[in-house]
Design an enzyme around this catalytic site. Structure first.
Site, short mmCIF file in Angstrom:
data_model
loop_
_atom_site.label_atom_id
_atom_site.label_comp_id
_atom_site.label_asym_id
_atom_site.label_seq_id
_atom_site.Cartn_x
_atom_site.Cartn_y
_atom_site.Cartn_z
N LYS A 61 23.47 33.44 46.34
CA LYS A 61 23.27 33.70 45.09
C LYS A 61 21.71 33.49 45.03
CE LYS A 61 27.50 33.10 42.82
NZ LYS A 61 28.37 33.31 44.23
N HIS B 145 36.34 29.56 34.02
CA HIS B 145 35.53 30.55 35.10
C HIS B 145 36.13 31.58 35.81
CE1 HIS B 145 32.14 27.68 34.27
NE2 HIS B 145 32.80 26.74 34.91
N ARG C 164 32.23 44.37 46.26
CA ARG C 164 33.70 44.71 46.80
C ARG C 164 34.48 45.23 45.62
NH1 ARG C 164 36.11 41.12 43.43
NH2 ARG C 164 35.06 38.81 43.37
#
Length: 502
Positions: free
Chosen positions: A116, A235, A292
């Site tokens: 990230k 989340h 994906r």
């Protein structure tokens, strides 16, 4: 040309991929762990091979065994689905080194977007706005505190290699920051084998909006519009819809342009999703890119008419995209609810057990992607997602009403599910009005977590009482039974007393 695909996954996504294979006249190969021996994807595939015992590390994450089965079965391509090895760059590389086609992006793109912090840097270079944040955090307590002060509280600690809420900590006070970083690093190491974490400014009341993209090997990249994914718990997404009821058309255009730029920055091929956080003023910031297929991809398929799995296979075959951006239109409104085997009244504890009965909803605009059936044994080894309920209608109001109806018709007994929890979401004023953000569930917790009106035990008692009542009116019931001797008495008792569990 791809003629046989090994599906390196299980559950509903494996069934979903196999369906597109069957429609495309492509042979399918399933792999299964010992507990999954009787799973639907095993029954539905053309061939199936045991990959290992229950724990995913010994089965669905066993790269060498999966490649061995691919060679043995004669498969010429592997589709990873989502989860498991779908974003594992090493797996993508080894599949190609084995002379097989990996139905997904190149390993370099997976690596770039999987880290990230590296992804943030790439997005800045590509002109995509990012949330104010830091570089990789070390163990220097003074530096960590100084970084947090510069960014401004509250801040979010995030695992660089992670996702799904693991390795994440929300910090509001300076005296909590160092311990939060230590806990996040420890959790990230256990979950991903990498304790790298970084810090971002926490956006209050944001919307989580993602853009579906497709890229081919000829440099063409298009978007398939956005999905609103702000109904989340810990989340994790629970409900998704498209189009977003929040953003304007102007913001939609700007966001989709940036999403395409993000994909082009890493020469992306295949299906992917660029995720953004959008604040109350509609400023949007890059969050991450999922390299994906997404769990929620069916609502995009329903509103655009494009089969994303078939598109993935076509791209993997080296074919150019058969459409340009101007050719892609969105129609109507779609909503997806994730059906989990979990107990909302027990802190959403994942459940296991035998499915005694299942009735899936039908009718116009209703689609169910699932894999369980009556008699199927749900285990504790894997994610508790058992199906996805997808609704399409001409407008949002009709879509919400249709989802309510479909959830009402969806009946599963033998295991606890979140269906009634989802029904309450659909009946919440904030959701009905499209006025919600990522704090929706906690804001409406009191209503959403009301006690269930009737448990399985309650249904059993109701059946017993119906039978007792029947016995007390035996003469009348006997005449009824003689006149309807070919019918099920249990069903008739239920109809007479408004109790019909069948």
């Amino acid at each position: 040309m791809i003629r046989k695909i090994l599906v390196a996954n299980r559950g509903e996504i494996a069934v979903r991929i196999i369906r597109s294979c069957r429609e495309s006249n492509i042979q399918s190969v399933a792999i299964y762990s010992e507990p999954d021996r009787t799973s639907m994807h095993v029954r539905y595939a053309d061939e199936a091979y045991l990959v290992g015992p229950g724990p995913s590390g010994q089965s669905y994450l066993n790269i060498s065994k999966i490649l061995e089965i691919a060679k043995k079965s004669g498969a010429d391509a592997i589709h990873p689905g989502y989860g498991f090895l779908s974003e594992n760059a090493e797996f993508a590389r080894k599949v190609r080194e084995a002379g097989l086609v990996f139905i997904g992006p190149q390993a370099d793109a997976i690596l770039a977007m999987g880290d990230k912090m590296q992804a943030r840097e790439l997005m800045i270079k590509a002109g995509v706005p990012v949330v104010p944040g830091s570089e990789r955090l070390n163990d220097d307590e003074d530096k960590i505190k100084k970084t947090a002060e510069e960014i401004g509280y509250p801040v979010m600690i995030k695992a660089s290699a992670g996702g799904g809420g693991k390795g994440m900590r929300l910090v509001s006070k300076p005296n909590e920051i160092f311990q939060a970083v230590k806990r996040a690093k420890s959790e990230a190491l256990n979950a991903f084998g990498d304790d790298s974490v970084y810090m971002e400014k926490y956006l209050k009341s944001p919307h989580h909006i993602e853009v579906q993209i497709l890229g081919d090997e000829h440099g063409n990249v298009v978007h398939l519009f956005e999905r609103e994914c702000s109904v989340q718990r810990r989340h994790q997404k629970v409900v998704e819809e498209t189009p977003s009821p929040f953003i304007t058309e102007e913001v939609r255009k700007a966001m989709t342009v940036r999403a395409v730029a993000a994909a082009k920055s890493v020469n992306y091929t295949g299906a992917g999703t660029v995720e953004f956080l959008v604040d109350a003023d509609m400023n949007f910031y890059f969050l991450e890119m999922n390299t994906r297929l997404q769990v929620e991809h069916p609502i995009t398929e329903r509103t655009t008419g494009i089969d994303l799995v078939k598109a993935q296979i076509s791209i993997a075959n080296g074919e150019p995209l058969p459409f340009e951006q101007k050719d892609i239109k969105k129609s109507g409104h779609a909503i997806e609810c994730r059906i989990y085997a979990e107990d909302p009244q027990n802190n959403f504890m994942p459940g296991a057990g035998r499915v005694l009965h299942i009735t899936e909803p039908l009718g116009l605009g209703v689609r169910t992607d699932g894999y369980i059936y009556e008699g199927y044994e749900i285990t504790v080894f894997y994610d508790p997602l058992i199906s996805k309920l997808i609704i399409w209608a001409q407008n949002r109001d009709e879509a919400v009403a249709r989802m309510k109806r479909a959830l009402y018709e969806y009946k599963i007994t033998g295991v606890k599910t979140n269906i009634q929890f989802l029904e309450r979401i659909m009946n919440t004023t904030d959701f009905i009005n499209g006025e919600y953000d990522t704090h929706f569930i906690e804001k409406n917790e009191e209503y959403l977590m009301k006690g269930e009106p009737c448990t399985l035990e309650c249904e059993d008692l109701a059946m017993i009482m119906a039978y007792v009542e029947h016995q007390s009116h035996s003469d009348k019931r006997l005449r009824f039974s003689l006149n309807h001797h070919q019918k099920s008495n249990w069903k008739e008792y239920g109809r007479l007393y408004r109790i019909n569990p069948f």
